[in-house]
Design a protein around this motif. Sequence first.
Motif, PDB file in Angstrom:
ATOM      1  N   MET A   1       0.729  -1.103  -0.043  1.00 22.04           N
ATOM      2  CA  MET A   1       0.069  -0.066   0.103  1.00 22.04           C
ATOM      3  C   MET A   1       0.923   1.285  -0.131  1.00 22.04           C
ATOM      4  N   GLY A   2       0.425   2.291  -0.402  1.00 19.94           N
ATOM      5  CA  GLY A   2       1.070   3.523  -0.586  1.00 19.94           C
ATOM      6  C   GLY A   2       0.528   4.552  -1.253  1.00 19.94           C
ATOM      7  N   PHE A   3       1.187   5.419  -1.872  1.00 18.42           N
ATOM      8  CA  PHE A   3       0.552   6.622  -2.489  1.00 18.42           C
ATOM      9  C   PHE A   3       1.319   6.709  -3.779  1.00 18.42           C
ATOM     10  N   ALA A   4       0.467   7.594  -4.768  1.00 15.58           N
ATOM     11  CA  ALA A   4       1.085   8.073  -5.872  1.00 15.58           C
ATOM     12  C   ALA A   4       0.658   9.546  -6.370  1.00 15.58           C
ATOM     13  N   LEU A   5       1.502  10.313  -6.674  1.00 15.45           N
ATOM     14  CA  LEU A   5       1.283  11.727  -7.207  1.00 15.45           C
ATOM     15  C   LEU A   5       0.460  11.495  -8.590  1.00 15.45           C
ATOM     16  N   ARG A   6      -0.309  12.497  -8.668  1.00 16.12           N
ATOM     17  CA  ARG A   6      -1.201  12.456  -9.796  1.00 16.12           C
ATOM     18  C   ARG A   6      -1.192  13.974 -10.366  1.00 16.12           C
ATOM     19  N   ASP A   7      -0.979  14.251 -11.492  1.00 14.05           N
ATOM     20  CA  ASP A   7      -1.243  15.578 -12.157  1.00 14.05           C
ATOM     21  C   ASP A   7      -2.678  15.915 -11.876  1.00 14.05           C
ATOM     22  N   HIS A   8      -3.068  17.175 -11.789  1.00 14.73           N
ATOM     23  CA  HIS A   8      -4.224  17.565 -11.802  1.00 14.73           C
ATOM     24  C   HIS A   8      -4.263  19.083 -12.076  1.00 14.73           C
ATOM     25  N   THR A   9      -4.722  19.379 -13.339  1.00 15.71           N
ATOM     26  CA  THR A   9      -4.511  20.871 -13.951  1.00 15.71           C
ATOM     27  C   THR A   9      -3.426  21.516 -13.216  1.00 15.71           C
ATOM     28  N   ALA A  10      -3.598  22.583 -12.762  1.00 11.89           N
ATOM     29  CA  ALA A  10      -2.622  23.406 -12.005  1.00 11.89           C
ATOM     30  C   ALA A  10      -2.184  23.045 -10.698  1.00 11.89           C
ATOM     31  N   ASP A  11      -2.856  21.913 -10.088  1.00 10.40           N
ATOM     32  CA  ASP A  11      -2.508  21.552  -8.891  1.00 10.40           C
ATOM     33  C   ASP A  11      -1.914  20.306  -8.920  1.00 10.40           C
ATOM     34  N   ILE A  12      -1.930  19.461  -7.834  1.00 12.55           N
ATOM     35  CA  ILE A  12      -1.270  18.072  -7.692  1.00 12.55           C
ATOM     36  C   ILE A  12      -2.025  17.424  -6.676  1.00 12.55           C
ATOM     37  N   ALA A  13      -2.312  15.956  -7.289  1.00 12.98           N
ATOM     38  CA  ALA A  13      -3.202  15.157  -6.343  1.00 12.98           C
ATOM     39  C   ALA A  13      -2.398  14.003  -5.823  1.00 12.98           C
ATOM     40  N   VAL A  14      -2.964  13.565  -4.593  1.00 12.58           N
ATOM     41  CA  VAL A  14      -2.228  12.365  -3.927  1.00 12.58           C
ATOM     42  C   VAL A  14      -3.362  11.347  -3.959  1.00 12.58           C
ATOM     43  N   GLU A  15      -3.349  10.216  -4.481  1.00 10.30           N
ATOM     44  CA  GLU A  15      -3.970   8.671  -4.642  1.00 10.30           C
ATOM     45  C   GLU A  15      -3.280   7.777  -3.495  1.00 10.30           C
ATOM     46  N   ALA A  16      -4.115   7.485  -2.697  1.00 10.35           N
ATOM     47  CA  ALA A  16      -3.284   6.660  -1.557  1.00 10.35           C
ATOM     48  C   ALA A  16      -4.198   5.382  -1.284  1.00 10.35           C
ATOM     49  N   THR A  17      -3.831   4.358  -0.767  1.00  9.38           N
ATOM     50  CA  THR A  17      -4.603   3.153  -0.443  1.00  9.38           C
ATOM     51  C   THR A  17      -3.926   2.552   0.907  1.00  9.38           C
ATOM     52  N   GLY A  18      -4.429   2.041   1.915  1.00 10.22           N
ATOM     53  CA  GLY A  18      -3.841   1.415   2.964  1.00 10.22           C
ATOM     54  C   GLY A  18      -4.962   0.183   3.521  1.00 10.22           C
ATOM     55  N   ASP A  19      -4.322  -0.775   4.177  1.00 12.28           N
ATOM     56  CA  ASP A  19      -4.955  -1.814   4.703  1.00 12.28           C
ATOM     57  C   ASP A  19      -5.917  -1.104   5.819  1.00 12.28           C
ATOM     58  N   SER A  20      -5.659  -0.128   6.512  1.00  6.89           N
ATOM     59  CA  SER A  20      -6.499   0.458   7.563  1.00  6.89           C
ATOM     60  C   SER A  20      -6.593   2.014   7.188  1.00  6.89           C
ATOM     61  N   ILE A  21      -7.502   2.562   8.059  1.00  8.82           N
ATOM     62  CA  ILE A  21      -7.791   3.976   7.823  1.00  8.82           C
ATOM     63  C   ILE A  21      -6.561   4.877   8.248  1.00  8.82           C
ATOM     64  N   THR A  22      -5.901   4.469   9.369  1.00 10.87           N
ATOM     65  CA  THR A  22      -4.684   5.185   9.916  1.00 10.87           C
ATOM     66  C   THR A  22      -3.669   4.972   8.718  1.00 10.87           C
ATOM     67  N   ASP A  23      -3.539   3.836   8.020  1.00  8.46           N
ATOM     68  CA  ASP A  23      -2.573   3.686   6.934  1.00  8.46           C
ATOM     69  C   ASP A  23      -2.789   4.667   5.874  1.00  8.46           C
ATOM     70  N   VAL A  24      -3.935   4.642   5.452  1.00  6.59           N
ATOM     71  CA  VAL A  24      -4.318   5.695   4.277  1.00  6.59           C
ATOM     72  C   VAL A  24      -4.125   7.074   4.911  1.00  6.59           C
ATOM     73  N   PHE A  25      -4.599   7.470   5.918  1.00 13.28           N
ATOM     74  CA  PHE A  25      -4.177   8.920   6.374  1.00 13.28           C
ATOM     75  C   PHE A  25      -2.900   8.991   6.371  1.00 13.28           C
ATOM     76  N   ALA A  26      -1.888   8.148   6.734  1.00 10.30           N
ATOM     77  CA  ALA A  26      -0.516   8.550   6.748  1.00 10.30           C
ATOM     78  C   ALA A  26       0.192   8.391   5.189  1.00 10.30           C
ATOM     79  N   SER A  27      -0.302   7.548   4.715  1.00  8.84           N
ATOM     80  CA  SER A  27       0.149   7.561   3.064  1.00  8.84           C
ATOM     81  C   SER A  27      -0.307   8.827   2.369  1.00  8.84           C
ATOM     82  N   VAL A  28      -1.279   9.468   2.683  1.00  6.61           N
ATOM     83  CA  VAL A  28      -1.591  10.669   2.116  1.00  6.61           C
ATOM     84  C   VAL A  28      -0.764  11.728   2.437  1.00  6.61           C
ATOM     85  N   ALA A  29      -0.494  11.654   3.900  1.00  6.47           N
ATOM     86  CA  ALA A  29       0.512  12.804   4.368  1.00  6.47           C
ATOM     87  C   ALA A  29       1.878  12.394   3.722  1.00  6.47           C
ATOM     88  N   ASP A  30       2.438  11.210   3.701  1.00  6.07           N
ATOM     89  CA  ASP A  30       3.738  10.880   2.890  1.00  6.07           C
ATOM     90  C   ASP A  30       3.671  11.613   1.556  1.00  6.07           C
TER      91      ASP A  30
END
Length: 147
Positions: free
Chosen positions: A1-30
């Motif tokens: 599990m982890g994250f990936a950066l995604r282009d988003h017009t003039a911004d940037i997006a983070v797409e993340a997955t995790g086995d738990s809600i705590t994991d996905v919050f930490a992945s988005v923060a990473d």
Amino acid sequence: MGFALRDHTADIAVEATGDSITDVFASVADGLAAASCDDIPAATGERFSLSVTAENREALLFDYLDELIYLRDVRAELPVDHHVEHIDRSDADGSTDTSTAEWSLTATARGVPLTEIDAREVKAVTYSEMQLEFIDEHWNAYVVFDV
């Protein structure tokens, strides 16, 4: 599990997955840290704790990321190596009315001094297209940041 950066017009997006809600919050923060800096030094910076409360899960994710951006600015440190220790939902006034429930989070991060890195400014987290959901046994999140 982890994250990936995604282009988003003039911004940037983070797409993340995790086995738990705590994991996905930490992945988005990473992902937020990765959007801010290409190379993060492994051995610098001290760990610090933080806590956040909000009225629902999505607001908790937003407020957590917003707090990390705020701490970056006031501490002059980029929060990295995120660990979300606990996410909890409690009834704020002791009643059984779930509309008064409050979500809370406790976490730690390592603060890397901005003077030691070549950081890009991520201005803010947005609610634009934000997603936080449990699908196929995993938590998934998508968050857009204003750069």
